[in-house]
Design an enzyme around this catalytic site. Structure first.
Site, PDB file in Angstrom:
ATOM      1  N   SER A  84     -17.770  -4.759  -7.062  1.00 21.99           N
ATOM      2  CA  SER A  84     -18.755  -3.950  -6.349  1.00 21.99           C
ATOM      3  C   SER A  84     -20.142  -4.174  -6.928  1.00 21.99           C
ATOM      4  O   SER A  84     -20.290  -4.438  -8.132  1.00 21.99           O
ATOM      5  CB  SER A  84     -18.354  -2.480  -6.522  1.00 21.99           C
ATOM      6  OG  SER A  84     -19.400  -1.627  -6.141  1.00 21.99           O
ATOM      7  N   TYR A 109     -16.081   5.274 -12.205  1.00 15.27           N
ATOM      8  CA  TYR A 109     -15.658   4.281 -11.205  1.00 15.27           C
ATOM      9  C   TYR A 109     -16.315   2.935 -11.495  1.00 15.27           C
ATOM     10  O   TYR A 109     -15.649   1.892 -11.541  1.00 15.27           O
ATOM     11  CB  TYR A 109     -16.030   4.768  -9.788  1.00 15.27           C
ATOM     12  CG  TYR A 109     -15.925   3.663  -8.758  1.00 15.27           C
ATOM     13  CD1 TYR A 109     -14.688   3.199  -8.315  1.00 15.27           C
ATOM     14  CD2 TYR A 109     -17.075   3.045  -8.245  1.00 15.27           C
ATOM     15  CE1 TYR A 109     -14.591   2.159  -7.398  1.00 15.27           C
ATOM     16  CE2 TYR A 109     -16.986   2.009  -7.326  1.00 15.27           C
ATOM     17  CZ  TYR A 109     -15.749   1.570  -6.909  1.00 15.27           C
ATOM     18  OH  TYR A 109     -15.669   0.535  -6.007  1.00 15.27           O
ATOM     19  N   ASP A 147       0.878  -1.179   0.000  1.00 21.69           N
ATOM     20  CA  ASP A 147       0.000   0.000   0.000  1.00 21.69           C
ATOM     21  C   ASP A 147       0.906   1.217   0.000  1.00 21.69           C
ATOM     22  O   ASP A 147       1.903   1.249   0.740  1.00 21.69           O
ATOM     23  CB  ASP A 147      -0.887  -0.022   1.270  1.00 21.69           C
ATOM     24  CG  ASP A 147      -2.107   0.877   1.168  1.00 21.69           C
ATOM     25  OD1 ASP A 147      -1.946   2.061   0.808  1.00 21.69           O
ATOM     26  OD2 ASP A 147      -3.219   0.403   1.465  1.00 21.69           O
ATOM     27  N   LYS A 167     -14.788  -0.943 -12.567  1.00 17.63           N
ATOM     28  CA  LYS A 167     -15.036  -2.259 -11.932  1.00 17.63           C
ATOM     29  C   LYS A 167     -15.515  -3.261 -12.973  1.00 17.63           C
ATOM     30  O   LYS A 167     -15.092  -4.416 -12.978  1.00 17.63           O
ATOM     31  CB  LYS A 167     -16.055  -2.126 -10.800  1.00 17.63           C
ATOM     32  CG  LYS A 167     -15.513  -1.426  -9.579  1.00 17.63           C
ATOM     33  CD  LYS A 167     -14.402  -2.240  -8.892  1.00 17.63           C
ATOM     34  CE  LYS A 167     -13.684  -1.451  -7.848  1.00 17.63           C
ATOM     35  NZ  LYS A 167     -12.446  -2.046  -7.342  1.00 17.63           N
TER      36      LYS A 167
HETATM   37  P1  NAD Z   1      -9.718   2.363   0.791  1.00 14.41           P
HETATM   38  O1  NAD Z   1      -9.462   3.582  -0.018  1.00 14.41           O
HETATM   39  O2  NAD Z   1      -9.979   2.518   2.245  1.00 14.41           O
HETATM   40  O3  NAD Z   1      -8.521   1.327   0.607  1.00 14.41           O
HETATM   41  C1  NAD Z   1      -7.779   1.244  -0.582  1.00 14.41           C
HETATM   42  C2  NAD Z   1      -6.320   1.202  -0.201  1.00 14.41           C
HETATM   43  O4  NAD Z   1      -5.551   1.043  -1.401  1.00 14.41           O
HETATM   44  C3  NAD Z   1      -5.832   2.485   0.450  1.00 14.41           C
HETATM   45  O5  NAD Z   1      -5.088   2.151   1.601  1.00 14.41           O
HETATM   46  C4  NAD Z   1      -4.952   3.151  -0.597  1.00 14.41           C
HETATM   47  O6  NAD Z   1      -3.885   3.867  -0.021  1.00 14.41           O
HETATM   48  C5  NAD Z   1      -4.469   1.953  -1.383  1.00 14.41           C
HETATM   49  N1  NAD Z   1      -4.143   2.206  -2.790  1.00 14.41           N
HETATM   50  C6  NAD Z   1      -4.935   2.733  -3.752  1.00 14.41           C
HETATM   51  N2  NAD Z   1      -4.300   2.698  -4.935  1.00 14.41           N
HETATM   52  C7  NAD Z   1      -3.085   2.142  -4.713  1.00 14.41           C
HETATM   53  C8  NAD Z   1      -2.000   1.796  -5.553  1.00 14.41           C
HETATM   54  N3  NAD Z   1      -2.029   2.042  -6.856  1.00 14.41           N
HETATM   55  N4  NAD Z   1      -0.926   1.213  -4.992  1.00 14.41           N
HETATM   56  C9  NAD Z   1      -0.875   0.929  -3.668  1.00 14.41           C
HETATM   57  N5  NAD Z   1      -1.886   1.234  -2.828  1.00 14.41           N
HETATM   58  C10 NAD Z   1      -2.974   1.827  -3.356  1.00 14.41           C
HETATM   59  O7  NAD Z   1     -10.944   1.606   0.076  1.00 14.41           O
HETATM   60  P2  NAD Z   1     -11.829   0.405   0.583  1.00 14.41           P
HETATM   61  O8  NAD Z   1     -13.167   0.937   0.960  1.00 14.41           O
HETATM   62  O9  NAD Z   1     -11.088  -0.421   1.559  1.00 14.41           O
HETATM   63  O10 NAD Z   1     -12.030  -0.381  -0.781  1.00 14.41           O
HETATM   64  C11 NAD Z   1     -11.178  -1.450  -1.141  1.00 14.41           C
HETATM   65  C12 NAD Z   1     -11.630  -2.007  -2.476  1.00 14.41           C
HETATM   66  O11 NAD Z   1     -12.999  -2.400  -2.397  1.00 14.41           O
HETATM   67  C13 NAD Z   1     -11.562  -1.014  -3.633  1.00 14.41           C
HETATM   68  O12 NAD Z   1     -11.167  -1.725  -4.791  1.00 14.41           O
HETATM   69  C14 NAD Z   1     -12.980  -0.533  -3.782  1.00 14.41           C
HETATM   70  O13 NAD Z   1     -13.260  -0.118  -5.090  1.00 14.41           O
HETATM   71  C15 NAD Z   1     -13.748  -1.794  -3.428  1.00 14.41           C
HETATM   72  N6  NAD Z   1     -15.098  -1.544  -2.938  1.00 14.41           N
HETATM   73  C16 NAD Z   1     -15.294  -0.687  -1.897  1.00 14.41           C
HETATM   74  C17 NAD Z   1     -16.585  -0.442  -1.438  1.00 14.41           C
HETATM   75  C18 NAD Z   1     -16.835   0.544  -0.325  1.00 14.41           C
HETATM   76  O14 NAD Z   1     -17.956   1.061  -0.235  1.00 14.41           O
HETATM   77  N7  NAD Z   1     -15.871   0.820   0.557  1.00 14.41           N
HETATM   78  C19 NAD Z   1     -17.671  -1.106  -2.039  1.00 14.41           C
HETATM   79  C20 NAD Z   1     -17.425  -1.982  -3.083  1.00 14.41           C
HETATM   80  C21 NAD Z   1     -16.144  -2.198  -3.536  1.00 14.41           C
HETATM   81  C1  WQD Z   2     -26.019   5.064   0.766  1.00 13.34           C
HETATM   82  C2  WQD Z   2     -27.387   5.727   0.822  1.00 13.34           C
HETATM   83  C3  WQD Z   2     -27.535   7.800  -0.376  1.00 13.34           C
HETATM   84  C4  WQD Z   2     -24.843  10.101   2.178  1.00 13.34           C
HETATM   85  C5  WQD Z   2     -21.491   3.733  -2.932  1.00 13.34           C
HETATM   86  C6  WQD Z   2     -20.929   3.537  -4.311  1.00 13.34           C
HETATM   87  C7  WQD Z   2     -20.964   2.071  -4.679  1.00 13.34           C
HETATM   88  C8  WQD Z   2     -20.261   1.240  -3.616  1.00 13.34           C
HETATM   89  C9  WQD Z   2     -20.845   1.501  -2.267  1.00 13.34           C
HETATM   90  C10 WQD Z   2     -17.928   1.066  -4.124  1.00 13.34           C
HETATM   91  C11 WQD Z   2     -27.823   6.297  -0.516  1.00 13.34           C
HETATM   92  C12 WQD Z   2     -27.748   8.012   1.098  1.00 13.34           C
HETATM   93  C13 WQD Z   2     -25.598   9.075   1.648  1.00 13.34           C
HETATM   94  C14 WQD Z   2     -25.498  11.232   2.727  1.00 13.34           C
HETATM   95  C15 WQD Z   2     -27.629  10.206   2.195  1.00 13.34           C
HETATM   96  N1  WQD Z   2     -18.879   1.584  -3.494  1.00 13.34           N
HETATM   97  N2  WQD Z   2     -26.963   9.135   1.661  1.00 13.34           N
HETATM   98  N3  WQD Z   2     -26.873  11.235   2.705  1.00 13.34           N
HETATM   99  O1  WQD Z   2     -24.255   5.324  -3.034  1.00 13.34           O
HETATM  100  O2  WQD Z   2     -25.082   3.083  -2.188  1.00 13.34           O
HETATM  101  O3  WQD Z   2     -22.827   3.286  -2.944  1.00 13.34           O
HETATM  102  O4  WQD Z   2     -20.766   2.925  -1.999  1.00 13.34           O
HETATM  103  O5  WQD Z   2     -17.942   0.230  -4.971  1.00 13.34           O
HETATM  104  O6  WQD Z   2     -20.302   1.968  -5.889  1.00 13.34           O
HETATM  105  O7  WQD Z   2     -21.737   4.257  -5.223  1.00 13.34           O
HETATM  106  O8  WQD Z   2     -23.440   4.384  -0.820  1.00 13.34           O
HETATM  107  O9  WQD Z   2     -23.013   5.293   1.406  1.00 13.34           O
HETATM  108  O10 WQD Z   2     -22.920   6.860  -0.588  1.00 13.34           O
HETATM  109  O11 WQD Z   2     -25.109   5.973   0.154  1.00 13.34           O
HETATM  110  O12 WQD Z   2     -28.858  10.273   2.200  1.00 13.34           O
HETATM  111  O13 WQD Z   2     -24.886  12.202   3.157  1.00 13.34           O
HETATM  112  O14 WQD Z   2     -27.307   6.841   1.728  1.00 13.34           O
HETATM  113  O15 WQD Z   2     -28.409   8.588  -1.133  1.00 13.34           O
HETATM  114  O16 WQD Z   2     -29.188   6.112  -0.628  1.00 13.34           O
HETATM  115  P1  WQD Z   2     -24.002   4.089  -2.306  1.00 13.34           P
HETATM  116  P2  WQD Z   2     -23.519   5.683   0.073  1.00 13.34           P
END
Ligand code: NAD
Ligand code: WQD
Length: 344
Positions: free
Chosen positions: A129, A153, A36, A157
């Protein structure tokens, strides 16, 4: 070359989901190696992980795109599997700056696949995702539901999933599992790792906890005129500790993949509305949350939750924790971070 240990290379292992997965891996006897560059996480997560696990954490401050560094790491350790979390993940930012997302999300994946091939790492687990389902016509969504995207984004994915699919067909010694996460929430029970957004949070629960902590004046609910029981949007909120455990289950199962990656929804199978989340927060913490109803947020979908039959039966994994667990741990973590920042 070291032996006797099952090393799992965890890109993005200092981030929100990665750090919880590092804990889950250690609990199951694996030895994680974090790669990281801390572009979206705090270096201090490493000592916090050491405190939770009582283990020295192996980590490299390196970008996934740095092939020379990666080759050095893979030459030093016999890596059993890769879990690739590292990516940029903010939907709104991706609309303003899509190139940043193409550059990092495609670039980091490409170089991780390159080293998986060079060093014959058999297991590759990828963070996908529920965003790949776009606005679904049929709910709950299963893994066969149509795939689309509504942001750069989401596009990354979808394309990353296809990149992995084409890659494994060319390189059958690498097998892969794609995990489609729903909405990860909550924190580790220690209260010292969790979701730590830089600046204003994009996601609902960190916005709620920051509002309760007084960092934000009030929460805006993005629309209450949707065609749902209380008018607010519905999501499948999955506890991050449960989600972390799904990665450990996926690692071992990846051996059974054929020339196509295995794909699993990782959610609870239940939907909760924004107002339900607020009410549950108030009930769990005893705090009155200041909030107002605002306009809809561009790009929001009305409702999505997972059909989890496949992950339940094939990975023998099921979410265990409740929304209440997620909210109480997220709140404990918010208080920890506030105290920590005061003393820094
Ligand atoms: P995060 O940003 O907390 O963690 C990602 C980590 O990757 C960070 O520590 C960042 O410093 C590191 N990073 C990013 N690009 C890098 C690179 N090129 N080289 C080395 N390190 C790098 O995010 P998260 O919420 O833990 O998400 C992790 C994964 O899950 C991501 O791929 C994200 O798209 C996916 N995801 C997240 C969510 C969500 O809502 N959190 C939902 C669905 C999918
Ligand atoms: C959840 C709900 C908002 C903030 C995102 C990414 C998705 C995935 C998960 C990575 C929604 C509502 C939110 C606020 C609100 N990530 N909300 N007031 O949009 O479902 O998904 O995270 O892959 O790709 O789009 O998550 O937590 O932003 O929102 O009313 O200040 O909360 O409208 O209904 P979301 P979220």
């Amino acid at each position: 070359m070291d032996s006797g240990k099952k090393y799992i290379l965890v890109t993005g292992g200092a981030g929100y989901i990665g750090s919880h997965t590092v804990v889950a891996l250690i609990e199951k006897g694996f030895t994680p190696i974090i790669v990281d560059d801390f572009r979206n996480s705090n270096r201090d997560v490493i000592p916090r992980l050491e405190k939770i696990t009582n283990e020295e954490i192996i980590y490299f401050d390196a970008a996934c795109q740095n092939l020379e560094r990666l080759r050095g790491i893979f030459s030093q350790f016999e890596v059993y599997g890769i879990i690739h979390f590292a990516a940029d993940k903010a939907v709104g930012e991706s609309m303003e700056n899509p190139l940043k997302y193409f550059d990092n999300n495609f670039g980091s994946l490409t170089s991780m696949l390159e080293v998986a091939k060079e060093f014959k790492v058999g297991r590759f687990v990828f963070s996908s995702s529920c965003t790949v389902y776009g606005e679904p016509e049929v709910i709950p969504v299963n893994e066969q539901s149509p795939v689309s995207y509504s942001s750069p984004y989401g596009f990354t994915k979808k394309v990353c999933e296809e990149m992995i699919q084409q890659f494994v067909q060319s390189c059958p010694e690498v097998k892969s599992t794609l995990l489609r996460y729903f909405n990860p929430v909550g924190a580790h029970e220690s209260g010292i790792i969790g979701e730590e957004p830089d600046g204003k949070p994009n996601n609902l629960l960190p916005f709620i906890t920051q509002t309760a902590a007084g960092v934000r004046k009030e929460l805006t609910v993005f629309g209450d005129d949707y065609d749902t029981p209380d008018g607010t949007c519905i999501r499948d909120y999955i506890h991050v500790v449960d989600l972390a455990e799904a990665h450990v289950a996926a690692l071992e199962k990846t051996d059974e993949a054929n020339i196509n990656p295995m794909i699993y929804n990782v959610g609870t199978g239940k939907g909760s509305s924004v107002l339900e989340m607020i009410k549950t927060f108030e009930k769990v913490t005893g705090i009155d949350l200041p909030y107002k109803i605002g306009p809809r947020r561009d790009g929001d979908i009305k409702e999505i939750f997972a059909n989890t039959d496949k992950v339940n039966s094939e990975l023998n994994w099921e979410s265990q924790k409740t929304i209440e667990d997620a909210i109480s741990t997220a709140w404990a973590f918010e208080k920890y971070i506030r105290e920590k920042r005061k003393s820094e």
